[in-house]
Design a protein around this motif. Sequence first.
Motif, PDB file in Angstrom:
ATOM      1  N   UNK A  56       0.813  -1.147   0.010  1.00 19.57           N
ATOM      2  CA  UNK A  56       0.051  -0.087   0.073  1.00 19.57           C
ATOM      3  C   UNK A  56       0.896   1.325   0.034  1.00 19.57           C
ATOM      4  N   UNK A  57       0.233   2.440  -0.406  1.00 17.15           N
ATOM      5  CA  UNK A  57       1.030   3.681  -0.432  1.00 17.15           C
ATOM      6  C   UNK A  57       1.014   4.363   0.880  1.00 17.15           C
ATOM      7  N   UNK A  58       2.222   4.535   1.551  1.00 18.73           N
ATOM      8  CA  UNK A  58       2.381   5.344   2.405  1.00 18.73           C
ATOM      9  C   UNK A  58       3.831   6.031   2.437  1.00 18.73           C
ATOM     10  N   UNK A  59       3.682   7.079   3.176  1.00 18.75           N
ATOM     11  CA  UNK A  59       4.894   7.982   3.191  1.00 18.75           C
ATOM     12  C   UNK A  59       5.767   7.476   4.578  1.00 18.75           C
ATOM     13  N   UNK A  60       6.823   7.606   4.458  1.00 19.50           N
ATOM     14  CA  UNK A  60       7.587   7.312   5.804  1.00 19.50           C
ATOM     15  C   UNK A  60       7.253   7.945   7.219  1.00 19.50           C
ATOM     16  N   UNK A  61       6.767   8.939   7.132  1.00 21.58           N
ATOM     17  CA  UNK A  61       6.050   9.583   8.337  1.00 21.58           C
ATOM     18  C   UNK A  61       5.005   9.121   8.861  1.00 21.58           C
ATOM     19  N   UNK A  65       4.037   6.490  12.115  1.00 22.70           N
ATOM     20  CA  UNK A  65       2.896   6.848  13.254  1.00 22.70           C
ATOM     21  C   UNK A  65       1.996   5.312  13.283  1.00 22.70           C
ATOM     22  N   UNK A  66       1.960   4.619  12.246  1.00 24.65           N
ATOM     23  CA  UNK A  66       1.370   3.176  12.402  1.00 24.65           C
ATOM     24  C   UNK A  66       2.180   2.158  13.051  1.00 24.65           C
ATOM     25  N   UNK A  94       7.223  -7.736  10.505  1.00 25.34           N
ATOM     26  CA  UNK A  94       7.464  -8.321   9.488  1.00 25.34           C
ATOM     27  C   UNK A  94       6.889  -7.935   8.275  1.00 25.34           C
ATOM     28  N   UNK A  95       5.561  -7.468   8.383  1.00 24.99           N
ATOM     29  CA  UNK A  95       4.988  -6.982   7.007  1.00 24.99           C
ATOM     30  C   UNK A  95       3.814  -6.084   7.690  1.00 24.99           C
ATOM     31  N   UNK A  96       3.547  -4.934   6.750  1.00 22.47           N
ATOM     32  CA  UNK A  96       2.286  -4.120   6.967  1.00 22.47           C
ATOM     33  C   UNK A  96       1.748  -4.055   5.797  1.00 22.47           C
ATOM     34  N   UNK A  97       0.338  -3.718   5.880  1.00 21.10           N
ATOM     35  CA  UNK A  97      -0.629  -3.400   4.718  1.00 21.10           C
ATOM     36  C   UNK A  97      -1.368  -2.363   5.177  1.00 21.10           C
ATOM     37  N   UNK A  98      -1.507  -1.442   4.214  1.00 21.31           N
ATOM     38  CA  UNK A  98      -2.295  -0.232   4.542  1.00 21.31           C
ATOM     39  C   UNK A  98      -3.344   0.107   3.545  1.00 21.31           C
ATOM     40  N   UNK A  99      -4.347   0.845   3.715  1.00 19.15           N
ATOM     41  CA  UNK A  99      -5.241   1.305   2.694  1.00 19.15           C
ATOM     42  C   UNK A  99      -5.084   2.860   2.958  1.00 19.15           C
ATOM     43  N   UNK A 100      -5.099   3.071   1.479  1.00 18.52           N
ATOM     44  CA  UNK A 100      -4.625   4.723   1.290  1.00 18.52           C
ATOM     45  C   UNK A 100      -6.023   5.756   1.913  1.00 18.52           C
ATOM     46  N   UNK A 101      -6.847   5.144   2.004  1.00 20.45           N
ATOM     47  CA  UNK A 101      -8.121   5.998   2.826  1.00 20.45           C
ATOM     48  C   UNK A 101      -8.359   5.371   4.101  1.00 20.45           C
ATOM     49  N   UNK A 102      -8.481   4.232   4.259  1.00 21.30           N
ATOM     50  CA  UNK A 102      -9.129   3.756   5.453  1.00 21.30           C
ATOM     51  C   UNK A 102      -8.146   3.393   6.424  1.00 21.30           C
ATOM     52  N   UNK A 103      -6.830   3.588   6.545  1.00 22.09           N
ATOM     53  CA  UNK A 103      -5.851   3.254   7.505  1.00 22.09           C
ATOM     54  C   UNK A 103      -5.481   4.487   8.200  1.00 22.09           C
ATOM     55  N   UNK A 104      -5.583   4.195   9.540  1.00 18.91           N
ATOM     56  CA  UNK A 104      -5.113   5.585  10.505  1.00 18.91           C
ATOM     57  C   UNK A 104      -4.772   4.570  11.544  1.00 18.91           C
TER      58      UNK A 104
END
Length: 135
Positions: A56-61, A65-66, A94-104
């Motif tokens: 998923x698309x996330x910036x390092x910042x 936070x996650x 080991x692994x992280x999956x995010x959703x660009x709208x619903x992850x917080x």
Amino acid sequence: MDSEARTFPPHPIRGVRAVYARQSSCPSDFAEVVVDFVPWEAGIVFQVAADLASHGSTDPEELSAYRIALETGIREELAELGVGLPAAVAVVLRSVRVHEVDSRPRAFEAAGHVAVRNALAEVYGPSPRPRRRRA
């Protein structure tokens, strides 16, 4: 009687998957992680694997936070183990999956709680379900 004090985890528990997905309204919440629980010195150490798989698309910042929220959830849930089963664990993300709208962050904090519960269930079996009272 066992002379050694029991600690959590009793042995390495690898590949524990935790998903927190709540879609009751907008905004929704989503977090998915895979962590290892490895016996360590007394206390809790949180580490991020050098080869962390990020989906998923996330910036390092945002990812930071996650990670902090996940660690908070894991620490809170492990604190609930109580005196009878102290934590002596290194938790490795080991692994992280995010959703660009619903992850917080609050979703990742909840996923931390789920990860510990899943690890406990893997080692000790599922917790007993409360019985319904008949009216």
